[in-house]
Write a protein that holds these residues in place. Structure first.
Motif, PDB file in Angstrom:
ATOM      1  N   LEU A 195      -4.655  13.384   7.987  1.00 21.88           N
ATOM      2  CA  LEU A 195      -5.439  14.111   6.984  1.00 21.88           C
ATOM      3  C   LEU A 195      -4.931  13.800   5.581  1.00 21.88           C
ATOM      4  CD1 LEU A 195      -5.891  17.623   8.638  1.00 21.88           C
ATOM      5  CD2 LEU A 195      -7.694  15.957   8.142  1.00 21.88           C
ATOM      6  N   GLU A 196      -3.615  13.772   5.416  1.00 23.33           N
ATOM      7  CA  GLU A 196      -3.050  13.435   4.103  1.00 23.33           C
ATOM      8  C   GLU A 196      -3.469  12.041   3.670  1.00 23.33           C
ATOM      9  OE1 GLU A 196      -0.603  11.548   1.265  1.00 23.33           O
ATOM     10  OE2 GLU A 196      -0.523  11.019   3.400  1.00 23.33           O
ATOM     11  N   ALA A 197      -3.442  11.101   4.609  1.00 17.76           N
ATOM     12  CA  ALA A 197      -3.761   9.717   4.281  1.00 17.76           C
ATOM     13  C   ALA A 197      -5.216   9.553   3.849  1.00 17.76           C
ATOM     14  CB  ALA A 197      -3.459   8.813   5.474  1.00 17.76           C
ATOM     15  N   ILE A 198      -6.102  10.348   4.427  1.00 15.49           N
ATOM     16  CA  ILE A 198      -7.511  10.247   4.068  1.00 15.49           C
ATOM     17  C   ILE A 198      -7.767  10.768   2.654  1.00 15.49           C
ATOM     18  CG2 ILE A 198      -9.807  11.196   4.614  1.00 15.49           C
ATOM     19  CD1 ILE A 198      -9.117  10.908   7.542  1.00 15.49           C
ATOM     20  N   THR A 199      -6.879  11.638   2.171  1.00 17.95           N
ATOM     21  CA  THR A 199      -7.102  12.194   0.833  1.00 17.95           C
ATOM     22  C   THR A 199      -6.518  11.324  -0.279  1.00 17.95           C
ATOM     23  OG1 THR A 199      -5.061  13.530   0.697  1.00 17.95           O
ATOM     24  CG2 THR A 199      -6.963  14.511   1.817  1.00 17.95           C
ATOM     25  N   ARG A 200      -6.010  10.148   0.049  1.00 17.25           N
ATOM     26  CA  ARG A 200      -5.495   9.240  -0.983  1.00 17.25           C
ATOM     27  C   ARG A 200      -5.705   7.799  -0.534  1.00 17.25           C
ATOM     28  NH1 ARG A 200      -1.677   6.284   2.114  1.00 17.25           N
ATOM     29  NH2 ARG A 200      -0.435   7.713   3.358  1.00 17.25           N
ATOM     30  N   GLY A 201      -5.576   6.889  -1.492  1.00 18.66           N
ATOM     31  CA  GLY A 201      -5.763   5.485  -1.190  1.00 18.66           C
ATOM     32  C   GLY A 201      -4.508   4.845  -0.625  1.00 18.66           C
ATOM     33  N   ASP A 202      -4.517   3.515  -0.627  1.00 18.87           N
ATOM     34  CA  ASP A 202      -3.441   2.721  -0.022  1.00 18.87           C
ATOM     35  C   ASP A 202      -2.284   2.492  -1.000  1.00 18.87           C
ATOM     36  OD1 ASP A 202      -2.312   1.255   2.104  1.00 18.87           O
ATOM     37  OD2 ASP A 202      -3.067  -0.633   1.293  1.00 18.87           O
ATOM     38  N   TYR A 203      -2.145   3.401  -1.970  1.00 23.99           N
ATOM     39  CA  TYR A 203      -1.036   3.459  -2.934  1.00 23.99           C
ATOM     40  C   TYR A 203      -1.100   2.463  -4.086  1.00 23.99           C
ATOM     41  CZ  TYR A 203       1.418   6.649   0.174  1.00 23.99           C
ATOM     42  OH  TYR A 203       1.768   7.723   0.950  1.00 23.99           O
ATOM     43  N   LYS A 204      -1.677   1.311  -3.917  1.00 25.91           N
ATOM     44  CA  LYS A 204      -1.562   0.309  -4.964  1.00 25.91           C
ATOM     45  C   LYS A 204      -2.868  -0.453  -5.144  1.00 25.91           C
ATOM     46  CE  LYS A 204       0.477  -2.652  -1.424  1.00 25.91           C
ATOM     47  NZ  LYS A 204       1.706  -3.331  -0.979  1.00 25.91           N
ATOM     48  N   MET A 205      -2.987  -1.015  -6.325  1.00 23.38           N
ATOM     49  CA  MET A 205      -4.078  -1.948  -6.550  1.00 23.38           C
ATOM     50  C   MET A 205      -3.737  -3.249  -5.826  1.00 23.38           C
ATOM     51  SD  MET A 205      -4.775  -1.133 -10.597  1.00 23.38           S
ATOM     52  CE  MET A 205      -6.320  -2.041 -10.675  1.00 23.38           C
ATOM     53  N   ASN A 206      -4.765  -4.063  -5.597  1.00 29.07           N
ATOM     54  CA  ASN A 206      -4.601  -5.287  -4.817  1.00 29.07           C
ATOM     55  C   ASN A 206      -4.054  -4.968  -3.432  1.00 29.07           C
ATOM     56  OD1 ASN A 206      -4.769  -8.029  -4.247  1.00 29.07           O
ATOM     57  ND2 ASN A 206      -2.760  -8.493  -5.115  1.00 29.07           N
ATOM     58  N   SER A 207      -4.709  -4.043  -2.764  1.00 29.20           N
ATOM     59  CA  SER A 207      -4.306  -3.661  -1.412  1.00 29.20           C
ATOM     60  C   SER A 207      -4.437  -4.847  -0.462  1.00 29.20           C
ATOM     61  CB  SER A 207      -5.183  -2.512  -0.909  1.00 29.20           C
ATOM     62  OG  SER A 207      -5.014  -2.320   0.482  1.00 29.20           O
ATOM     63  N   PRO A 208      -3.467  -5.036   0.424  1.00 27.41           N
ATOM     64  CA  PRO A 208      -3.567  -6.123   1.415  1.00 27.41           C
ATOM     65  C   PRO A 208      -4.689  -5.903   2.422  1.00 27.41           C
ATOM     66  CG  PRO A 208      -1.682  -4.710   1.883  1.00 27.41           C
ATOM     67  CD  PRO A 208      -2.200  -4.293   0.547  1.00 27.41           C
ATOM     68  N   LEU A 209      -5.316  -4.726   2.399  1.00 27.99           N
ATOM     69  CA  LEU A 209      -6.409  -4.448   3.325  1.00 27.99           C
ATOM     70  C   LEU A 209      -7.732  -5.074   2.891  1.00 27.99           C
ATOM     71  CD1 LEU A 209      -5.653  -0.663   4.002  1.00 27.99           C
ATOM     72  CD2 LEU A 209      -5.199  -2.590   5.530  1.00 27.99           C
ATOM     73  N   GLY A 210      -7.761  -5.641   1.664  1.00 31.11           N
ATOM     74  CA  GLY A 210      -9.036  -6.165   1.173  1.00 31.11           C
ATOM     75  C   GLY A 210      -8.891  -7.445   0.388  1.00 31.11           C
ATOM     76  N   ALA A 211      -9.980  -7.842  -0.259  1.00 31.30           N
ATOM     77  CA  ALA A 211     -10.025  -9.078  -1.038  1.00 31.30           C
ATOM     78  C   ALA A 211      -8.959  -9.074  -2.127  1.00 31.30           C
ATOM     79  CB  ALA A 211     -11.412  -9.242  -1.662  1.00 31.30           C
ATOM     80  N   LYS A 212      -8.376 -10.220  -2.393  1.00 30.38           N
ATOM     81  CA  LYS A 212      -7.307 -10.315  -3.382  1.00 30.38           C
ATOM     82  C   LYS A 212      -7.816  -9.915  -4.769  1.00 30.38           C
ATOM     83  CE  LYS A 212      -4.536 -13.842  -1.048  1.00 30.38           C
ATOM     84  NZ  LYS A 212      -3.911 -15.191  -1.149  1.00 30.38           N
ATOM     85  N   GLY A 213      -7.008  -9.072  -5.428  1.00 26.37           N
ATOM     86  CA  GLY A 213      -7.389  -8.611  -6.751  1.00 26.37           C
ATOM     87  C   GLY A 213      -8.205  -7.340  -6.746  1.00 26.37           C
ATOM     88  N   ASN A 214      -8.351  -6.705  -5.568  1.00 23.25           N
ATOM     89  CA  ASN A 214      -9.131  -5.471  -5.497  1.00 23.25           C
ATOM     90  C   ASN A 214      -8.429  -4.345  -6.263  1.00 23.25           C
ATOM     91  OD1 ASN A 214      -7.544  -3.625  -3.488  1.00 23.25           O
ATOM     92  ND2 ASN A 214      -7.647  -5.604  -2.429  1.00 23.25           N
ATOM     93  N   ALA A 215      -9.172  -3.285  -6.532  1.00 23.14           N
ATOM     94  CA  ALA A 215      -8.622  -2.164  -7.286  1.00 23.14           C
ATOM     95  C   ALA A 215      -7.905  -1.155  -6.391  1.00 23.14           C
ATOM     96  CB  ALA A 215      -9.737  -1.456  -8.056  1.00 23.14           C
ATOM     97  N   GLY A 216      -8.073  -1.269  -5.096  1.00 18.17           N
ATOM     98  CA  GLY A 216      -7.437  -0.342  -4.166  1.00 18.17           C
ATOM     99  C   GLY A 216      -8.327  -0.096  -2.959  1.00 18.17           C
ATOM    100  N   ALA A 217      -7.729   0.466  -1.917  1.00 15.96           N
ATOM    101  CA  ALA A 217      -8.456   0.748  -0.677  1.00 15.96           C
ATOM    102  C   ALA A 217      -8.281   2.208  -0.302  1.00 15.96           C
ATOM    103  CB  ALA A 217      -7.957  -0.143   0.458  1.00 15.96           C
TER     104      ALA A 217
END
Length: 324
Positions: free
Chosen positions: A33-55
């Motif tokens: 539940l805590e994780a769903i209320t926030r993103g992946d902590y950083k911009m350029n998340s490794p979960l997505g395309a390089k240079g993304n703003a966050g996941a």
């Protein structure tokens, strides 16, 4: 609901009508539940395309196993901003000068196609603040000094972006209209001016285009940080305008304790105020761990409740399900 072993309910089961979102959320533990209320902590998340703003969304492996996919966000109002080559759009002010909402919608529908190609789920756009101060450094992203023009153009952008299943994210809600102390100023405004000028564009956009996400601003509004502002995020946005999307912060937020409930602060204060998602998550300098403020007052008088966090998670998950 048919379940196998301990696999439980998948988010796809909710989409398929085999389970309710309440049932899905009820099986999540407090870590999830805590994780769903926030993103992946950083911009350029490794979960997505390089240079993304966050996941956000499926930021834990356990959530991804339950079918919660990572949602990838990218700037911005003048085209997708990632490391790969992307189209550059005309600025918002220039688009507003056309007074042509059909043209603007068509332009952003082309961006919707590019989002799919480049791996962007949420375009952090359109910027919709009012041209109040000519020295505002982001005026080029915004449309006009006129709330009606801004609202109509913003709605056109949202319809275009969301035409292929992605999400727009109108910003910055609200009253972020100057450059001096842009992240810390207190926008003191009468209720009439607030409703007729600074909120009106967002109202038009929400009611006409139904964005799946909306972003709060950095500043205070009449003494309360926008990402803790119950009056704008719940009383107006949800209760009066009937908004049914996800509310996220601008990137990072200001620590603060609640005026009404002094024992709760930061993440718990944000959730109680109706802001569902901290982006990109954590502090600007983070160790990649929860800050502990969300559940710090759980089971204490006037403290945060699991139900409040579950409700916030439902809005986030609703946006995850709606993004194709």
């Amino acid at each position: 609901i048919e379940q196998t072993g301990d696999k439980g309910i998948k988010l796809q089961d909710v989409k398929d009508g085999k389970a309710t979102l309440d049932e899905f959320v009820a099986q999540l533990d407090n870590v999830e539940l805590e994780a769903i209320t926030r993103g992946d902590y950083k911009m350029n998340s490794p979960l997505g395309a390089k240079g993304n703003a966050g996941a956000y969304g499926g930021v834990l492996e356990s959530l991804r196993e339950k079918g919660v996919k990572p949602i990838i966000t990218t700037d911005g109002p003048s085209g997708i901003r990632i490391l790969s080559c992307c189209s550059l759009l005309p600025i918002g002010t220039l688009l507003a000068c056309t007074f042509d909402t059909k043209l603007v919608e068509k332009l952003y529908s082309i961006i919707a196609k590019e989002m799919k190609e480049k791996g962007s789920d949420v375009l952090l756009a359109p910027g919709m603040n009012i041209h109040r101060n000519p020295l505002c450094g982001r005026n080029f992203e915004y449309f006009s000094e006129d709330p009606y023009v801004s609202g109509k153009m913003g709605a056109a952008c949202v319809r275009g972006v969301q035409s292929l299943g992605g999400s727009a994210c109108p910003k910055h809600f609200a009253c972020n209209n100057q450059e001096l102390a842009r992240t810390t100023n207190d926008s003191q405004v009468s209720e009439r001016a607030l409703r007729e000028i600074y909120l009106k564009a967002f109202e038009i956009c929400v009611k006409e285009a139904h964005p799946k996400n909306i972003m709060t601003s950095y500043n205070k509004i009449n003494g309360v940080w926008s990402h803790y502002n119950y009056d704008t995020c719940v009383t107006v946005l949800r209760n009066e305008w009937c908004y049914e999307g996800n509310v996220m912060t601008d990137w990072w937020m200001h620590p603060s304790k609640s005026i009404e409930f002094p024992k709760i602060r930061d993440q718990a204060y944000r959730v109680r105020s109706g802001v569902n998602l901290l982006m990109p998550g954590g502090d600007r300098v983070t160790n990649g761990k929860p800050d502990g403020t969300l559940f710090a007052t759980l089971d204490k008088p006037f403290g945060i409740t699991v139900g409040e966090v579950q409700q916030s998670a439902k809005w986030v998950l609703k946006s995850v399900m709606e993004i194709e």
